[in-house]
Design a protein around this motif. Structure first.
Motif, PDB file in Angstrom:
ATOM      1  N   UNK A   1       2.251  -5.108  -6.872  1.00  0.00           N
ATOM      2  CA  UNK A   1       2.959  -6.524  -5.674  1.00  0.00           C
ATOM      3  C   UNK A   1       4.114  -5.725  -4.627  1.00  0.00           C
ATOM      4  N   UNK A   2       4.289  -4.449  -5.698  1.00  0.00           N
ATOM      5  CA  UNK A   2       5.213  -3.859  -4.409  1.00  0.00           C
ATOM      6  C   UNK A   2       4.848  -3.309  -3.029  1.00  0.00           C
ATOM      7  N   UNK A   3       4.170  -3.160  -2.503  1.00  0.00           N
ATOM      8  CA  UNK A   3       3.407  -2.633  -0.967  1.00  0.00           C
ATOM      9  C   UNK A   3       2.893  -1.010  -1.393  1.00  0.00           C
ATOM     10  N   UNK A   4       2.398  -0.837  -2.597  1.00  0.00           N
ATOM     11  CA  UNK A   4       1.972   0.369  -2.951  1.00  0.00           C
ATOM     12  C   UNK A   4       0.666   0.860  -2.251  1.00  0.00           C
ATOM     13  N   UNK A   5      -0.566  -0.139  -1.921  1.00  0.00           N
ATOM     14  CA  UNK A   5      -1.267  -0.158  -1.426  1.00  0.00           C
ATOM     15  C   UNK A   5      -1.314   0.430  -0.146  1.00  0.00           C
ATOM     16  N   UNK A   6      -0.089  -0.270   0.472  1.00  0.00           N
ATOM     17  CA  UNK A   6       0.721   0.028   2.096  1.00  0.00           C
ATOM     18  C   UNK A   6       0.647   1.577   2.247  1.00  0.00           C
ATOM     19  N   UNK A   7       1.509   2.019   1.339  1.00  0.00           N
ATOM     20  CA  UNK A   7       1.885   3.620   1.269  1.00  0.00           C
ATOM     21  C   UNK A   7       0.522   4.177   1.118  1.00  0.00           C
ATOM     22  N   UNK A   8      -0.402   3.910   0.400  1.00  0.00           N
ATOM     23  CA  UNK A   8      -1.786   4.474  -0.203  1.00  0.00           C
ATOM     24  C   UNK A   8      -2.064   4.197   1.688  1.00  0.00           C
ATOM     25  N   UNK A   9      -2.540   3.495   2.023  1.00  0.00           N
ATOM     26  CA  UNK A   9      -3.039   3.455   4.002  1.00  0.00           C
ATOM     27  C   UNK A   9      -1.935   4.123   4.699  1.00  0.00           C
ATOM     28  N   UNK A  10      -0.921   4.588   4.183  1.00  0.00           N
ATOM     29  CA  UNK A  10      -0.002   5.095   5.018  1.00  0.00           C
ATOM     30  C   UNK A  10      -0.726   6.790   4.692  1.00  0.00           C
ATOM     31  N   UNK A  11      -0.741   7.074   3.450  1.00  0.00           N
ATOM     32  CA  UNK A  11      -0.896   8.485   3.042  1.00  0.00           C
ATOM     33  C   UNK A  11      -2.118   9.025   3.488  1.00  0.00           C
TER      34      UNK A  11
END
Ligand code: UDP
Ligand code: MG
Length: 321
Positions: free
Chosen positions: A49-59
């Motif tokens: 719930x903390x923006x992990x997915x956005x970080x994965x997309x960025x990575x």
């Protein structure tokens, strides 16, 4: 999706690890390129719930070998590991935590062993990191039971492992949905080696485990892996039958010799003991019944909401039942 070779698939379950995804991906890329290992990294976002997915997309935008699987909600670390194993394309799969507690250098060491023909390489904790006294005691008890159940020392086992494609296929073909990865990797067999590693301090954020969560996890895994407690119930039954016989004979003798009446304490004690043993036994049996119920429902282990970097044919279509 690039056509780059993927020999090693690194699977990383991640639940609220936004701060760790980027550093983890960069560290792995650096070490894999240095060691000339064709690796892809699978981040499995377990309902963060903390923006992990956005970080994965960025990575994934930074490095084409980053893949992502996003669950529709939190399904737990076990489900995340299995989702990664099911979708990985490499000839071998490494599984590691997202918080740098499992050193990437050790993964390379495991990979070298795999190149030398080993098929299951277990990461073994050389020390357990910092843990409280109560935690130590509880884990000691849990691992004693688990070690007996799987007939191998589990006290220093971890989820940090590298498995050959054969072992991965064997694991993902298991029909059970309530899995215990740590012990199952040993259960499948194959040529096994182990590598010691020092548990590092968590890089960022904190451990998601609560005491209650750990107890639930321990009980669940014991129920999954051994039916010994059921025999314990039967054993207690036999023991109490013998005690009942002795007590029965004694009371008949007392009655016959006209010395009855007194002895209420004995009655109360017997009531209490038998009552609690019966309740405990019912509880144990109930635990197994619940387990059967869960498995019989045959629900999917997890539901995927989106993925990145994974070709559609490999993606499992998990519609809710
Ligand atoms: N994790 C997960 N789902 C969960 C809980 C944890 O995928 O419901 C992941 C977490 O992101 C981490 C790993 O499992 O990569 C280990 O979790 P944690 O560090 O909290 O546990 P500990 O190291 O204390 O056993
Ligand atoms: Mg951790």
């Amino acid at each position: 999706m690039s056509a780059k070779k993927e020999t090693l698939s690194v699977i990383i379950p991640a639940c609220n690890e936004a701060g760790n995804i980027g550093p983890m991906a960069r560290a792995l890329r650096q070490i894999m390129e240095r060691e000339r290992i064709d690796a892809a990294v699978y981040f499995v976002d377990d309902g963060s719930t903390d923006g992990t997915w956005e970080q994965i997309l960025a990575a994934a935008g930074e490095w084409e070998m980053v893949r992502g699987i996003r669950f529709s909600r939190n399904f737990g670390k076990e489900a995340a590991i299995f989702a990664g194993l099911e979708m990985a394309a490499g000839d071998c799969c490494g599984v590691m935590d997202c918080d740098m507690q499992h050193p990437p250098e050790t993964l390379v060491e495991m990979y070298r062993l795999w190149e030398n023909g080993y098929e299951v390489i277990e990461g073994v904790k050389e020390d357990r990191g910092r843990e409280s006294l109560i935690y130590k005691g509880m884990t000691a008890l849990f691992y004693k039971l688990m070690s007996a159940a799987v007939r191998q020392d589990m006290s220093r086992a971890s989820d940090f492992k590298l498995l050959d494609r054969k072992a991965v296929d064997a694991l993902v073909s298991l029909p059970e949905r309530d899995t215990f990865f740590r012990a199952l990797s040993g259960w499948v067999g194959y040529k096994t080696a182990s590598v010691g590693f020092k548990v590092q301090e968590r890089a960022e954020g904190e451990s998601k485990w609560t005491t209650f969560g750990l107890i639930k996890y321990a009980v669940n895994n014991i129920l999954s892996f051994t039916t010994k407690p059921l025999y314990l119930v039967a054993g207690m039954g036999v023991l109490f039958l013998i005690l009942a016989l002795v007590q029965g004979i004694e009371s008949i003798v007392t009655y016959a010799t006209h010395r009855a009446v007194e002895g209420f304490t004995t009655v109360i004690l017997i009531e209490l003991i038998i009552g609690s043993v019966v309740m405990l036994s019912l509880g144990i049996i109930g635990g197994y019944v619940a387990k059967i119920y869960e498995e019989v429902k045959g629900r999917h282990r997890y539901i995927v909401s989106t993925t990145v970097g994974i070709p559609a044919r490999r993606e499992r279509r998990d519609d809710p039942v």
